[in-house]
Scaffold this motif. Structure first.
Motif, PDB file in Angstrom:
ATOM      1  N   MET A 123      80.699  70.538  -0.740  1.00 36.05           N
ATOM      2  CA  MET A 123      81.865  70.087  -1.523  1.00 36.05           C
ATOM      3  C   MET A 123      82.656  71.446  -1.725  1.00 36.05           C
ATOM      4  N   ARG A 124      84.162  71.142  -1.685  1.00 33.34           N
ATOM      5  CA  ARG A 124      84.921  71.995  -1.799  1.00 33.34           C
ATOM      6  C   ARG A 124      85.004  72.399  -3.191  1.00 33.34           C
ATOM      7  N   LYS A 125      85.169  73.327  -4.122  1.00 29.67           N
ATOM      8  CA  LYS A 125      85.089  73.842  -6.081  1.00 29.67           C
ATOM      9  C   LYS A 125      86.579  74.517  -5.705  1.00 29.67           C
ATOM     10  N   LYS A 126      86.513  74.457  -6.704  1.00 27.65           N
ATOM     11  CA  LYS A 126      87.926  75.727  -7.350  1.00 27.65           C
ATOM     12  C   LYS A 126      86.813  76.897  -8.517  1.00 27.65           C
ATOM     13  N   LEU A 127      87.586  78.096  -8.052  1.00 27.21           N
ATOM     14  CA  LEU A 127      87.159  79.023  -9.429  1.00 27.21           C
ATOM     15  C   LEU A 127      88.597  79.663  -9.762  1.00 27.21           C
ATOM     16  N   TYR A 128      88.804  80.238 -10.929  1.00 22.90           N
ATOM     17  CA  TYR A 128      89.846  80.914 -11.206  1.00 22.90           C
ATOM     18  C   TYR A 128      89.136  81.860 -12.397  1.00 22.90           C
ATOM     19  N   LEU A 129      89.238  82.727 -11.739  1.00 18.37           N
ATOM     20  CA  LEU A 129      89.380  84.175 -12.491  1.00 18.37           C
ATOM     21  C   LEU A 129      89.591  85.099 -13.364  1.00 18.37           C
ATOM     22  N   MET A 130      89.605  85.782 -13.527  1.00 19.11           N
ATOM     23  CA  MET A 130      90.433  85.994 -14.941  1.00 19.11           C
ATOM     24  C   MET A 130      90.629  86.928 -15.872  1.00 19.11           C
ATOM     25  N   ARG A 131      91.059  88.415 -15.787  1.00 23.69           N
ATOM     26  CA  ARG A 131      90.811  89.240 -16.482  1.00 23.69           C
ATOM     27  C   ARG A 131      91.357  88.519 -17.902  1.00 23.69           C
TER      28      ARG A 131
END
Length: 195
Positions: A1-9
């Motif tokens: 399954m494709r997932k989303k990561l929002y990596l933020m500073r």
């Protein structure tokens, strides 16, 4: 399954403002840093991005930023901390080495970490996080150096390439599938004027 990561500073801190090397030493968000976090929140809202889960490093600048972006419960993970700059932490940025020496400088001369060590722990931590069931759209707040070293781990697979620094509260949007992170876009809602 494709997932989303929002990596933020995280948002701007007092040490960022004073041009101090900031790794495992913490300093509070400035008023600008808080405004940056709220601007990033507005970008997420405007783009209809909803998070299923959230995490950040154990540094307060990261958790304070995350709390301005979402009200979700979250976990604090040591593996998401900034690079350890050893005895250079809290000192003037003027002491930073030239880029060609940066890979091992802080480990050799300061008792800190290498870039490779930071990238490896970031990759291991983010992989474990994204492999958890139900983690389909995850917000993670970390640090400029830690994010840059994670980016290097997956740069070859990236659909977009880094062309400027990772400004405070920039967002790297990754897809995660079959153990691989693919960078889809980089958003800098807080790019300073003139940059």
């Amino acid at each position: 399954m494709r997932k989303k990561l929002y990596l933020m500073r995280h948002g701007e801190t007092m040490f960022n403002e004073k041009k101090k090397i900031q790794g495992w030493t913490d300093s509070p968000l400035t008023e600008l840093g808080k405004a940056q976090a709220l601007k990033a929140k507005a970008w997420f809202d405007e783009n209809g991005i909803v998070f299923t889960d959230a995490a950040c490093s154990t540094s307060e600048r990261a958790s304070d930023t995350l709390e301005l972006v979402t009200s979700l419960p979250y976990v604090r993970l040591k593996g998401l901390k900034e690079m350890n700059f050893g005895k250079f932490d809290g000192e003037s940025e003027a002491l930073n080495p030239p880029l060609e020496a940066y890979d091992t400088f802080f480990a050799v001369y300061g008792g800190g970490e290498t870039r490779a060590q930071v990238g490896k722990r970031m990759n291991e931590t983010l992989t474990r996080l994204m492999e958890q069931e139900g983690h389909e759209s995850v917000l993670v707040v970390s640090h400029g150096g830690a994010i840059a070293n994670f980016y290097r781990q997956w740069e070859e697979d990236a659909k977009v390439k880094k062309t400027e620094r990772f400004y405070n509260c920039c967002v790297l949007e990754y897809t995660f599938e079959d153990g691989r992170f693919v960078l889809e876009r980089i958003v800098n809602p807080n790019r300073p004027e003139g940059d």
